[in-house]
Design a protein around this motif. Structure first.
Motif, short mmCIF file in Angstrom:
data_model
loop_
_atom_site.label_atom_id
_atom_site.label_comp_id
_atom_site.label_asym_id
_atom_site.label_seq_id
_atom_site.Cartn_x
_atom_site.Cartn_y
_atom_site.Cartn_z
N GLN A 52 0.85 -1.19 0.00
CA GLN A 52 0.00 0.00 0.00
C GLN A 52 0.89 1.25 0.00
O GLN A 52 1.72 1.41 0.88
N VAL A 53 0.67 2.09 -0.99
CA VAL A 53 1.44 3.34 -1.15
C VAL A 53 0.47 4.51 -0.96
O VAL A 53 -0.58 4.55 -1.61
N GLU A 54 0.82 5.43 -0.08
CA GLU A 54 -0.03 6.58 0.22
C GLU A 54 0.82 7.84 0.25
O GLU A 54 2.05 7.78 0.27
N ARG A 55 0.10 8.98 0.26
CA ARG A 55 0.79 10.26 0.40
C ARG A 55 1.30 10.43 1.83
O ARG A 55 0.65 10.02 2.79
N HIS A 79 9.65 8.24 1.74
CA HIS A 79 10.67 8.89 0.92
C HIS A 79 9.99 10.04 0.20
O HIS A 79 9.14 9.84 -0.68
N GLY A 80 10.37 11.26 0.58
CA GLY A 80 9.74 12.42 -0.02
C GLY A 80 8.29 12.53 0.41
O GLY A 80 7.96 12.52 1.60
N ASN A 81 7.39 12.61 -0.59
CA ASN A 81 5.95 12.72 -0.33
C ASN A 81 5.23 11.38 -0.46
O ASN A 81 4.00 11.34 -0.50
N VAL A 82 5.97 10.28 -0.50
CA VAL A 82 5.39 8.95 -0.68
C VAL A 82 5.75 8.08 0.51
O VAL A 82 6.88 8.14 1.03
N THR A 83 4.79 7.27 0.96
CA THR A 83 5.00 6.37 2.11
C THR A 83 4.51 4.98 1.73
O THR A 83 3.39 4.82 1.22
N SER A 132 5.98 -6.15 -5.26
CA SER A 132 4.66 -5.53 -5.07
C SER A 132 4.80 -4.04 -4.76
O SER A 132 3.92 -3.24 -5.13
N MET A 133 5.89 -3.64 -4.12
CA MET A 133 6.11 -2.23 -3.82
C MET A 133 6.33 -1.43 -5.10
O MET A 133 5.83 -0.31 -5.25
N VAL A 134 7.06 -2.03 -6.05
CA VAL A 134 7.28 -1.36 -7.33
C VAL A 134 5.96 -1.18 -8.07
O VAL A 134 5.67 -0.11 -8.63
N LYS A 135 5.13 -2.23 -8.08
CA LYS A 135 3.82 -2.12 -8.72
C LYS A 135 2.95 -1.06 -8.03
O LYS A 135 2.24 -0.29 -8.69
N GLY A 136 2.99 -1.03 -6.71
CA GLY A 136 2.21 -0.04 -5.99
C GLY A 136 2.65 1.38 -6.28
O GLY A 136 1.82 2.29 -6.40
N GLU A 144 -1.87 9.71 -9.39
CA GLU A 144 -1.51 11.12 -9.20
C GLU A 144 -1.56 11.88 -10.52
O GLU A 144 -2.00 13.04 -10.56
N ASP A 145 -1.13 11.23 -11.61
CA ASP A 145 -1.20 11.89 -12.92
C ASP A 145 -2.65 12.16 -13.32
O ASP A 145 -2.97 13.23 -13.88
N GLU A 146 -3.53 11.20 -13.05
CA GLU A 146 -4.95 11.41 -13.37
C GLU A 146 -5.53 12.56 -12.55
O GLU A 146 -6.29 13.38 -13.07
N VAL A 147 -5.16 12.62 -11.28
CA VAL A 147 -5.66 13.71 -10.44
C VAL A 147 -5.15 15.06 -10.95
O VAL A 147 -5.89 16.06 -11.01
N ILE A 148 -3.88 15.10 -11.36
CA ILE A 148 -3.32 16.34 -11.89
C ILE A 148 -4.02 16.75 -13.19
O ILE A 148 -4.32 17.94 -13.40
N LYS A 149 -4.32 15.78 -14.04
CA LYS A 149 -5.03 16.09 -15.29
C LYS A 149 -6.43 16.61 -15.00
O LYS A 149 -6.90 17.57 -15.65
N GLU A 150 -7.14 16.00 -14.06
CA GLU A 150 -8.48 16.49 -13.70
C GLU A 150 -8.42 17.91 -13.15
O GLU A 150 -9.25 18.76 -13.51
N MET A 151 -7.44 18.17 -12.31
CA MET A 151 -7.31 19.53 -11.76
C MET A 151 -6.98 20.53 -12.86
O MET A 151 -7.50 21.66 -12.88
#
Length: 336
Positions: A52-55, A79-83, A132-136, A144-151
């Motif tokens: 599970q990858v979250e902000r 790491h950065g903005n990803v957990t 599984s972490m790489v896939k996540g 995130e790209d989809e959210v940025i495009k919607e915004m």
């Protein structure tokens, strides 16, 4: 007698040597501590197949206590903005240092052997977790790209609507055709007669007379815009504003606003007396009552030397002489 030893699980000092780890109390404390750690290990094991990858949020900085290593371990991997949830704990459980510390802990505390494998992560499971972490991470980036495009689409839509509003305001408005609102000359003649008849009414309406409206009989098609009544604006201009009327009413009388300074001081003294205890000595004393010089007790006076009974006798002698003089004066006044 065996030397004193400290048990971190039971939090007490014992003198029975190695026999303490076989005691019922120690085994009960060991089981409770292992069950508490096992809940976190099982939650981390469920994240091996689907990471599970979250902000990142500040709550992801939490740590958990490793009972085998006797140290704190970061629960999540950031790491950065990803957990990555439970990434830090899985990394610690798969390390060789944790495996050595677990073997030593099991030997020292005589825990159940079949429970040891539940607190260890094999290299194969950790490699599966990495995949599984790489896939996540990839799926998280896509979201995130989809959210940025919607915004971005929403921003473009808002900007487009804003430009439309600005364009509609800046465009020159179309001038209406005067022929569309024109009327026949005969209609203007009837209107002229009505205006001439109304001109005979009182002059306070300030309407134009019939002679001034002869320009309407020229036969030219014109648009009627209504009568320009000006008497309402004149009445409003001549009326006194309400704030001026209020000032005139209050300026007639010299009314004092608020309490006087003496009343303020009296109220201040009352507020001070309210803070004092109500059952104090002299609380009900009437300060407005008149008191004579003989209100003091008659048992004596203030003295500087000698005995007190001497001052008391002297006070009584002076009081008797004073009473005798007063009675003598009253008798003389009655006789005269």
């Amino acid at each position: 007698m065996a030397p004193a030893q400290r048990c971190p699980l039971c939090r007490q000092t014992f003198f029975c040597g190695r026999g303490h780890v076989y005691s019922r109390k120690h085994q009960r404390q060991l089981k409770t501590a292992l069950d508490r750690l096992l809940l976190q290990v099982e939650a981390a094991r469920r994240a091996i197949r689907t990471a599970q990858v979250e902000r990142y949020v500040p709550e992801h900085e939490r740590c958990c206590w490793c009972l085998c290593c006797s140290c704190e371990v970061r629960k999540h991997l950031s790491h950065g903005n990803v957990t990555v949830l439970h990434g830090g704990l899985l990394e610690h459980l798969a390390s060789p240092e944790h495996k050595k510390a677990t073997n030593r802990f099991w030997w020292e505390n005589k825990a159940e052997v079949h429970m040891k494998e539940k607190f260890l992560i094999s290299p194969q499971d950790y490699a599966r977790f990495k995949k599984s972490m790489v896939k996540g991470l990839d799926s998280y980036e896509e979201k995130e790209d989809e959210v940025i495009k919607e915004m971005a689409a929403q921003i473009r839509e808002v900007e487009h609507s804003r430009q439309e509003v600005v364009r509609s305001v800046l465009e020159p408005q179309a001038v209406p055709d005067p022929e569309e609102g024109s009327s026949a000359p005969g209609t203007w003649k009837g209107t002229n007669r009505q205006i001439a008849s109304t001109s005979q009414q009182p002059s306070y309406l300030d309407l134009p007379s019939a002679t001034e409206l002869d320009w309407m009989d020229t036969g030219q098609p014109l648009t009627f815009t209504g009568h320009q009544v000006q008497w309402l604006s004149q009445e409003r201009a001549s009326a006194t504003p309400p704030w001026m009327v209020q000032d005139e009413e209050y300026s007639s009388g010299n009314q004092q606003i608020g309490p006087s300074y003496e009343e303020f001081l009296k109220e201040k003294e009352k507020q001070k007396l309210k803070k004092l205890p109500p059952d104090r000595v002299g609380a009900n004393f009437d300060h407005s009552s008149s008191t004579s010089a003989g209100w003091l007790p008659s048992f004596g006076r203030v003295w500087n030397n000698g005995r007190r009974w001497q001052s008391r006798h002297q006070f009584k002698t002076e009081a008797a002489a004073r009473n005798k003089q007063q009675s003598h004066k009253e008798k003389k006044r009655l006789v005269s």
